[in-house]
Scaffold this motif. Structure first.
Motif: not given
Lengths: 328, 349
Positions: A127-151
């Motif tokens: 279940q956690n795959m989609g949200p982590a991808v979305g969090a990575a999208l948010a970081r990229k769209m805003r040009g923020e530091a931070g990456i996303a991991i789904a484990c």
């Protein structure tokens, strides 16, 4: 990429801390459950999935992450939570269903949520795959530091949502890493009977991203592989897939008799334990002495004991608190 | 109450020309205005870019806001609805398109376990401010898997708001509220009201819409016609059927009050009960399946609160508990309609 001595000591300490935390959780869990074992009884009711043996995956990851990195984890998450910096006192209080817990007792051990370090876990496989991808999208769209991991576990890699999320992360070139903790067992089904290929890292080719498999369950090796994926994500070069072979020293959940597990494998558990091995390795490498190692263990145990004292003294939530936080 | 209501802006009503819009155009305007106002608002879903969405409400947004904020996705609902939750956790405000409500079967976990529970099991720390848009309704021969409403399925599950406008004015104001809401909102669009070139539209849905941004609060029903003898409760398309039935009944000397629920979660039980206390009779009309649905919830509410407010047994008119058939005679036979409402009202008098 090799860990510094300081990083190696940190990894050792986090592994020890988790192992002792699991032991204390295990003992607390069994209170009120004998002679008749009933999951609903005792001060720690419900399901309990312990992470003994999988600590190297957690510390090899955690050593590279900051509180700005969004981490969505599977249900066997205690080691990962500690390595990500989740507040141990509030986590323990949550697991014991106390008002002082991270979610004020609404979530329990399967759902560890700590927004301060952007960590959460869930019991729905993959279940956690989609949200982590979305969090990575948010970081990229805003040009923020931070990456996303789904484990996820190796069982999670057979979910349809795994394919969807991997493709989405790749097509949008997101700062995302999928980490598969391959403990060989999806509850009672071995990987050989559930997965058509030996290495899930090979699946990375289907998404045009790098895939790497680490088989040693050694923190240093995992640190190195994670370091490559994290560097790639932070540099904006896109997602990566890592499969980390590890070992589940306990049953799927507490109360699992493991009748499905070969006797030889159960007998070999002590040799498979990564913590004594890593201790010997660091001492042999001159990173720490026996005395220093014992001091680390004592410090880790004291911290866990303090968290349990805090949690056990904490008040239970009021029944009517159940009605809060449905909406924000 | 919510922030949305507190900041509600009354549109400038004076000194302007009437401007009738379809629901699709009104939604488009609300989204564009919110995207200009808040850079965290973005769109994600199938065919919302160059096509402008199958349901016609995202046209021109790609040209104005670009591919970063108007993102066509692969056909991967589990991934992109899950992704909306993750992005929302970090402060984005995604609007995600599910196209047909019938498709939720491939991605329900992301909706009811991820989005709807994010606040609760994190004690409000992992917020999920997102709008999930989807089209509902049949009556145009689209068969078993493209004609459903499934209101009750969503409204049954705690943690998300579930709303549907019956006209363009409400559509714009409710979409603005939904985007500004810090909770997940399932925003349903009724196909027979939407204003599509390829499908007929009930004219009552096309109404005057102010150009300025404004909000219509979520969770408030609307009495769209006053009456004294019978209350007809509906939402979306069935509101218009209720209004038509009321016109017929008026000629027969029966005064019907029509309530547009507008929101199923939260449900404005007070407005419904107040109306029934006045009229003493209740008909609930729903194009979703009959059993365990909106009609039962409304009638249970009224009878639990004050069964004495009813002068006669209430009546429910809904789609029977069968899949939706393709052929016109069968589908039309099963759907609620004006004739059925009028007959029910007559039988109560």
């Amino acid at each position: 990429m090799q860990p510094t001595p300081k990083q190696r000591l940190w990894m050792y300490e986090m592994m020890v801390k988790n192992r002792y935390n699991e032991a204390r959780l295990s003992a607390t869990y069994m209170e009120g459950k004998s002679p008749l074992f009933n999951m609903a009884n005792g001060p720690l009711p419900g399901e309990m999935h312990l992470s003994d043996g999988q600590e190297p995956c957690a510390v090899g990851l955690g050593a590279h992450l900051t509180k700005d990195d969004y981490f969505a984890c599977h249900h066997r998450s205690h080691a990962q939570a500690l390595a990500k910096g989740v507040d141990l006192k509030r986590m323990t209080a949550e697991i014991l269903g106390r008002k002082a817990g991270l979610s004020e007792g609404r979530a329990g051990h399967i759902h560890i949520f700590d927004y301060e370090v952007l960590f959460w876990s869930s019991g729905i496989i993959g279940q956690n795959m989609g949200p982590a991808v979305g969090a990575a999208l948010a970081r990229k769209m805003r040009g923020e530091a931070g990456i996303a991991i789904a484990c996820i576990g190796e069982g999670g890699a057979n979910q349809g949502g795994f394919h969807e999320a991997m493709n989405l992360a790749a097509v949008w070139k997101l700062p995302f890493i999928c980490v598969i903790e391959d403990n060989q067992w999806a509850v009672s089904v071995p990987k050989s009977k559930s997965t058509a290929i030996a290495s899930n890292a090979d699946r990375a080719a289907a998404y045009g991203m790098p895939g790497e498999r680490v088989i040693s369950n050694d923190p240093d090796d995992i640190f190195a592989a994670v370091g490559r994926a994290v560097a790639r994500a932070r540099a904006g070069e896109g997602p990566s897939l890592l499969e980390l072979q590890t070992v589940r020293l306990q049953g799927h959940f507490m109360g699992d008799p493991e009748v499905y597990r070969p006797k030889a494998e159960i007998a070999a558990k002590p040799e498979m334990d990564p913590i004594p091995r890593y201790r010997r390795k660091l001492i042999a490498a001159g990173v720490m002495t026996e005395i220093e190692a014992d001091a680390i263990v004592a410090r880790a145990h004291a911290e866990v004991d303090e968290a349990f004292a805090f949690a056990r003294a904490a008040a239970e939530p009021a029944p009517e608190d159940a009605f809060d936080k449905v909406f924000v | 109450m919510s922030v949305v209501e507190a900041t509600a802006v009354k549109p400038a009503q004076k000194n302007r020309n009437e401007r009738k819009l379809t629901i699709a155009k009104a939604l488009n305007e609300a989204i564009a205005q919110e995207m200009r106002r808040d850079k965290n608002v973005f769109l994600m879903g199938e065919d919302i870019g160059i096509l402008g969405a199958v349901w016609g409400y995202t046209g021109g947004l790609l040209a104005e806001f670009g591919e970063e904020r108007v993102r066509d996705t692969p056909i991967s609902e589990t991934a992109f609805i899950g992704a909306a939750v993750g992005a929302a956790n970090l402060g984005m405000r995604p609007i995600v398109e599910l196209m047909f409500v019938d498709f939720y079967g491939v991605c329900m976990d992301a909706i009811y376990n991820l989005a709807a529970k994010s606040s609760y099991h994190s004690a409000g720390t992992f917020k999920a401010p997102m709008v999930l848009t989807t089209a509902v309704g049949g009556g145009y021969c689209d068969s078993t898997q493209h004609s459903q409403c499934l209101y009750a399925t969503f409204a049954h599950l705690p943690g998300m708001k579930v709303v549907m406008p019956s006209n363009a004015y409400d559509a714009k104001g409710m979409m603005t509220s939904a985007i500004r809401d810090d909770n997940p909102v399932v925003f349903m669009m009724h196909k027979n009201l939407q204003g599509m070139g390829f499908l007929g539209t009930i004219q009552g849905a096309i109404v005057d819409v102010p150009e300025d941004s404004y909000t219509v609060p979520l969770g408030k029903a609307n009495v769209v016609r006053d009456g004294t003898d019978v209350t007809i409760v509906g939402l979306g398309m069935t509101v218009h059927q209720g209004l038509e039935a009321a016109k017929t009944l008026e000629k027969e000397g029966v005064s019907a009050e029509v309530v547009d629920l507008r929101s199923l979660a939260p449900l404005d039980r007070d407005t419904v009960c107040r109306s029934v206390q006045k009229t003493g009779r209740l008909i609930v009309v729903d194009d979703d399946y009959l059993s365990y649905g909106v009609t039962a919830e409304i009638i249970a509410t009224v009878t639990e609160r004050d069964i004495k407010s009813l002068k006669c047994p209430p009546k429910r008119i809904a789609f029977p508990d069968i899949p939706i058939p393709f052929a016109r005679p069968m589908e039309q036979h099963c759907l609620p309609n004006v004739r059925k409402i009028v007959a029910a009202a007559r039988a109560m008098m």
